[in-house]
Design a protein around this motif. Structure first.
Motif, PDB file in Angstrom:
ATOM      1  N   UNK A 448       0.853  -1.365  -0.047  1.00 22.76           N
ATOM      2  CA  UNK A 448       0.153  -0.247   0.328  1.00 22.76           C
ATOM      3  C   UNK A 448       1.342   0.981   0.373  1.00 22.76           C
ATOM      4  N   UNK A 449       0.247   2.720  -0.461  1.00 24.70           N
ATOM      5  CA  UNK A 449       1.098   3.731  -0.752  1.00 24.70           C
ATOM      6  C   UNK A 449       1.013   3.893   1.194  1.00 24.70           C
ATOM      7  N   UNK A 450       0.345   4.402   1.831  1.00 29.73           N
ATOM      8  CA  UNK A 450       0.292   4.469   3.102  1.00 29.73           C
ATOM      9  C   UNK A 450       1.553   3.328   4.017  1.00 29.73           C
ATOM     10  N   UNK A 451       1.337   4.451   5.117  1.00 31.04           N
ATOM     11  CA  UNK A 451       2.411   3.451   5.957  1.00 31.04           C
ATOM     12  C   UNK A 451       2.108   2.158   6.724  1.00 31.04           C
ATOM     13  N   UNK A 452       2.504   0.988   6.908  1.00 29.87           N
ATOM     14  CA  UNK A 452       1.416   0.066   6.821  1.00 29.87           C
ATOM     15  C   UNK A 452       2.293  -0.922   7.203  1.00 29.87           C
ATOM     16  N   UNK A 453       3.754  -0.620   6.726  1.00 27.87           N
ATOM     17  CA  UNK A 453       4.640  -2.080   7.410  1.00 27.87           C
ATOM     18  C   UNK A 453       4.471  -2.423   8.105  1.00 27.87           C
ATOM     19  N   UNK A 454       4.026  -3.941   8.587  1.00 35.19           N
ATOM     20  CA  UNK A 454       3.698  -3.926   9.508  1.00 35.19           C
ATOM     21  C   UNK A 454       2.482  -4.115  11.282  1.00 35.19           C
ATOM     22  N   UNK A 455       1.382  -3.598   9.685  1.00 32.46           N
ATOM     23  CA  UNK A 455      -0.067  -3.132   9.854  1.00 32.46           C
ATOM     24  C   UNK A 455      -0.498  -4.614   9.874  1.00 32.46           C
ATOM     25  N   UNK A 456      -1.707  -4.475  10.030  1.00 32.31           N
ATOM     26  CA  UNK A 456      -2.301  -6.321   9.452  1.00 32.31           C
ATOM     27  C   UNK A 456      -4.401  -5.079   9.140  1.00 32.31           C
ATOM     28  N   UNK A 488      10.980 -24.669  20.997  1.00 30.15           N
ATOM     29  CA  UNK A 488       9.269 -24.659  19.398  1.00 30.15           C
ATOM     30  C   UNK A 488      10.816 -24.743  18.737  1.00 30.15           C
ATOM     31  N   UNK A 489      10.631 -24.899  17.053  1.00 29.22           N
ATOM     32  CA  UNK A 489      11.456 -24.931  15.578  1.00 29.22           C
ATOM     33  C   UNK A 489      11.874 -23.250  15.942  1.00 29.22           C
ATOM     34  N   UNK A 490      12.987 -23.244  15.656  1.00 24.63           N
ATOM     35  CA  UNK A 490      13.174 -22.084  14.827  1.00 24.63           C
ATOM     36  C   UNK A 490      13.176 -21.245  14.341  1.00 24.63           C
ATOM     37  N   UNK A 491      12.601 -22.216  12.808  1.00 28.45           N
ATOM     38  CA  UNK A 491      12.146 -21.044  12.297  1.00 28.45           C
ATOM     39  C   UNK A 491      10.951 -20.396  12.494  1.00 28.45           C
ATOM     40  N   UNK A 492      10.124 -21.065  13.441  1.00 30.92           N
ATOM     41  CA  UNK A 492       9.093 -20.211  13.479  1.00 30.92           C
ATOM     42  C   UNK A 492       9.465 -19.103  14.667  1.00 30.92           C
ATOM     43  N   UNK A 493      10.183 -19.274  15.418  1.00 27.84           N
ATOM     44  CA  UNK A 493      10.871 -18.637  16.077  1.00 27.84           C
ATOM     45  C   UNK A 493      11.259 -17.292  15.821  1.00 27.84           C
ATOM     46  N   UNK A 494      11.710 -17.896  14.558  1.00 20.86           N
ATOM     47  CA  UNK A 494      12.042 -16.375  13.451  1.00 20.86           C
ATOM     48  C   UNK A 494      10.992 -16.068  12.832  1.00 20.86           C
ATOM     49  N   UNK A 495      10.315 -16.650  12.513  1.00 23.67           N
ATOM     50  CA  UNK A 495       9.674 -15.309  11.556  1.00 23.67           C
ATOM     51  C   UNK A 495       8.717 -14.770  12.737  1.00 23.67           C
ATOM     52  N   UNK A 496       8.350 -15.338  13.694  1.00 25.06           N
ATOM     53  CA  UNK A 496       7.637 -14.747  14.917  1.00 25.06           C
ATOM     54  C   UNK A 496       8.393 -13.083  15.438  1.00 25.06           C
ATOM     55  N   UNK A 497       9.895 -13.358  15.981  1.00 22.46           N
ATOM     56  CA  UNK A 497      10.489 -12.146  15.248  1.00 22.46           C
ATOM     57  C   UNK A 497      10.560 -11.481  14.795  1.00 22.46           C
ATOM     58  N   UNK A 498      10.606 -11.589  13.399  1.00 17.94           N
ATOM     59  CA  UNK A 498      10.756 -10.448  12.603  1.00 17.94           C
ATOM     60  C   UNK A 498       9.110 -10.353  12.284  1.00 17.94           C
ATOM     61  N   UNK A 499       7.915 -11.010  12.591  1.00 19.07           N
ATOM     62  CA  UNK A 499       6.502 -10.103  12.747  1.00 19.07           C
ATOM     63  C   UNK A 499       6.354  -9.192  13.405  1.00 19.07           C
ATOM     64  N   UNK A 500       6.864  -9.119  14.972  1.00 23.14           N
ATOM     65  CA  UNK A 500       6.853  -8.570  15.813  1.00 23.14           C
ATOM     66  C   UNK A 500       7.655  -7.361  15.605  1.00 23.14           C
ATOM     67  N   UNK A 501       8.687  -7.482  15.465  1.00 22.11           N
ATOM     68  CA  UNK A 501       9.681  -6.121  15.496  1.00 22.11           C
ATOM     69  C   UNK A 501       9.195  -5.168  14.086  1.00 22.11           C
ATOM     70  N   UNK A 502       8.138  -5.938  13.297  1.00 27.65           N
ATOM     71  CA  UNK A 502       8.231  -5.211  12.400  1.00 27.65           C
ATOM     72  C   UNK A 502       6.660  -4.106  12.974  1.00 27.65           C
ATOM     73  N   UNK A 503       6.146  -5.078  13.197  1.00 26.80           N
ATOM     74  CA  UNK A 503       5.072  -4.326  14.330  1.00 26.80           C
ATOM     75  C   UNK A 503       5.521  -3.137  14.619  1.00 26.80           C
ATOM     76  N   UNK A 504       6.706  -3.373  15.763  1.00 27.55           N
ATOM     77  CA  UNK A 504       6.765  -2.791  16.941  1.00 27.55           C
ATOM     78  C   UNK A 504       6.679  -0.970  16.452  1.00 27.55           C
ATOM     79  N   UNK A 505       7.845  -1.698  14.796  1.00 27.66           N
ATOM     80  CA  UNK A 505       8.777  -0.704  13.827  1.00 27.66           C
ATOM     81  C   UNK A 505       7.292   0.862  13.699  1.00 27.66           C
ATOM     82  N   UNK A 506       6.531   0.086  13.244  1.00 29.10           N
ATOM     83  CA  UNK A 506       5.019   0.648  12.895  1.00 29.10           C
ATOM     84  C   UNK A 506       4.010   1.849  13.988  1.00 29.10           C
TER      85      UNK A 506
END
Length: 562
Positions: A448-456, A488-506
């Motif tokens: 999107x054009x708006x500042x949406x990175x990390x949004x839902x 838990x699965x390291x790959x799952x943890x990595x995905x969750x961390x990246x998800x949270x970082x982007x949302x917190x940055x938003x």
């Protein structure tokens, strides 16, 4: 139990249908305005709309070809340039089509009539809170589009015409602009894909200061504020008062730990807000203490007040609140059914009413978990365990439950918070699947054009709200903590961390911190506030609380887990 499960299933299924319908509506609207969006054309030569703003009001405007000259020197105020990066036709065959054709926070209108031009820019519309006020679809819970009558009125005033003349005879075209404010600092650095402790710390302290400035001598918050005008709006709510008190106590504790000069100010504001709960909101419901007014009171108010009082007692602001937290914990235990679900209402005579409302069960469970951490009373932990088991088990037994989730941010906070004391692998699996669901609807910058990175969101036309992002970060961080401890699965943890970082940055980018001061009557008063969305600049106390409490959870993680 059967009636409660059926009620929950009906509510979630109805919500699911509305979400699907809303998504279909968004697709139709996207098709309707897509042609207009795709035909944006850059001007043949550079064009800047130079404006002077003072106390949140436009006081001067001209058109210039660059930002090197000094236009409007004879007008006092903040100089802002809006570079016109594109222009296109608008679908004017219906008000709906015209209204939803402007991208929030980026698009405005050029209005031509009788050889004169009025520019209604994105800053004009933001200052008037005109975005997302065009058309409402109540059944879908959606509001989108620009307030078209407002645009017509503004253009008419600038063209010295009547609104009817503008509406019937003016030529309207979309313009897209990019803001340039000379002398302003660059955007906050957020370290790319990471989210550093200092960013969370800054957010917490600034958010706490915003809330503290709004706490009156009697402990009452400025509950809802219109940021452009600094106007206090109506309404009040005891659960949100308690939640804001909780976060204010958190920020005060952090300020004391860091030796901040205003730590005492934050502490005083938190204690005034807590005292209002203790003196004005606390009542007797039979043999127990409860929170609220009227004959029927809700468990949510007692639960969030318990969480606030535990925070105040445990971080040393005032240990006497620990006894009150225990009293409220007894009420919550008395309202728990044998299956772990809670009865959400209670009469002043102590009679429980076995009905369920959104959020309250998770809030009550978290209150018991916090009360257990403070008092070591095993009954509170047992109540929290039973609630988590119910909320992530029988409470979700309906068709499609593994593929659709509603708002479970309190539930997963509890599941993560009691992991060390009472691990529940089934609840952790539920919360990891819920976060995967959130990840599937998490937007990226390219969406999107708006500042949406990390949004839902469900697409580019509906402006994302920030409070769901914040509350799901609270739950996501608690889930990450528990999942890390559970190996838990390291790959799952990595995905969750990246998800949270982007949302917190938003959330950090969108917190008011000086980037839009020219559009506010009192920018200093808004500093640290959290808006509802990029274009909804009403600040409610729980917007700040959820985002700030999420940042507190992030700070509590070991550095290796961030």
């Amino acid at each position: 139990m059967k009636d409660s499960v059926c009620y929950r299933a009906r509510v979630q299924s109805s919500t699911f249908v509305r979400v699907i319908a809303a998504f279909a509506l968004a697709l139709v609207v996207a098709w309707m305005v897509g042609c207009s969006v795709s035909t944006l054309r850059a001007p043949t030569e550079p064009m800047f709309i130079a404006s002077k703003w003072k106390d949140g009001k436009l006081v001067g405007r001209t058109i210039t070809k660059n930002t090197e000259n000094a236009p409007l020197e004879d007008v006092s105020g903040t100089l802002v340039f809006e570079r016109v990066v594109g222009e296109s036709w608008l679908p004017t065959f219906s008000d709906l089509a015209t209204s939803v054709s402007l991208v929030p926070a980026h698009d405005g209108m050029r209005v031509d009539l009788d050889g004169k031009t009025a520019w209604v820019t994105a800053d004009d519309l933001l200052s008037r809170q005109a975005y997302d006020h065009g058309v409402s679809f109540d059944e879908f819970g959606l509001t989108m589009g620009v307030d078209l009558p407002m645009i017509v009125a503004v253009a008419a005033e600038r063209l010295a015409k009547s609104p009817l003349e503008v509406r019937d005879h003016a030529k309207m075209r979309r313009i897209r602009t990019e803001r340039v404010v000379p002398g302003t600092p660059p955007p906050r650095p957020l370290d790319g894909p990471s989210f550093a402790r200092e960013n969370a710390t800054r957010f917490i302290l600034e958010g706490g200061r915003y809330l503290a400035r709004g706490v009156a001598n009697d402990g009452r918050f400025r509950y809802l504020v219109n940021a452009p005008t600094n106007q206090t709006l109506g309404g009040y709510d005891w659960p949100r008062h308690a939640g804001a008190t909780y976060f204010l106590a958190q920020s005060a504790g952090l300020a004391r730990k860091l030796g901040e000069r205003d730590a005492q100010t934050l502490s005083g504001a938190a204690l005034r807000a807590a005292n209002m709960l203790r003196t004005q909101a606390m009542n007797k419901c039979g043999e127990h203490r409860c929170i609220g007014e009227g004959d029927v009171l809700e468990i949510g108010s007692a639960a969030l007040t318990t969480i606030a009082f535990v925070e105040i007692a445990s971080n040393g602001l005032d240990t006497s609140y620990g006894a009150l937290a225990r009293d409220l914990g007894e009420l919550i235990l008395s309202l728990q059914r044998p299956d772990g679900e809670f009865m959400h209402e209670v009469r002043r005579d102590g009679t429980a009413i076995d009905m369920q409302l959104p959020y309250f069960s998770g809030e009550a469970a978290l209150a018991l978990a916090r009360a257990n951490a403070l008092t070591s009373d095993a009954r509170y932990l047992e109540g929290a365990k039973k609630s988590v088991a119910y909320l992530t088990g029988p409470g979700w037994h309906f068709f499609g439950n593994r593929y659709y989730f509603a708002e479970e941010h309190w539930t997963c906070q509890v599941a993560g918070e009691i992991w060390d004391r009472a691990p529940n692998p089934e609840a952790l699996d539920f919360c990891l699947r819920w976060q995967a669901f959130n990840r599937s609807v998490q937007l990226r910058a390219k969406d999107c054009v708006t500042d949406c990175d990390g949004a839902l969101g469900v697409g580019p036309l509906v402006t994302p709200r920030f409070t769901p992002v914040a509350s799901r970060c609270e739950a996501g961080i608690a889930t990450l903590d528990a999942a890390t401890k559970a190996h838990a699965d390291p790959a799952e943890l990595a995905r969750l961390r990246e998800q949270l970082r982007r949302s917190l940055a938003l959330l950090a980018r969108q917190q008011f911190h000086g980037q839009l001061d020219h559009l506010m009557a009192d920018a200093d008063a808004m500093h640290g506030g959290m808006p509802g969305s990029e274009v909804d600049w009403q600040i409610r106390i729980d917007y700040v609380q959820h985002a700030g409490s999420a940042m507190m959870r992030w700070l509590a993680l070991p550095s290796s887990d961030m």
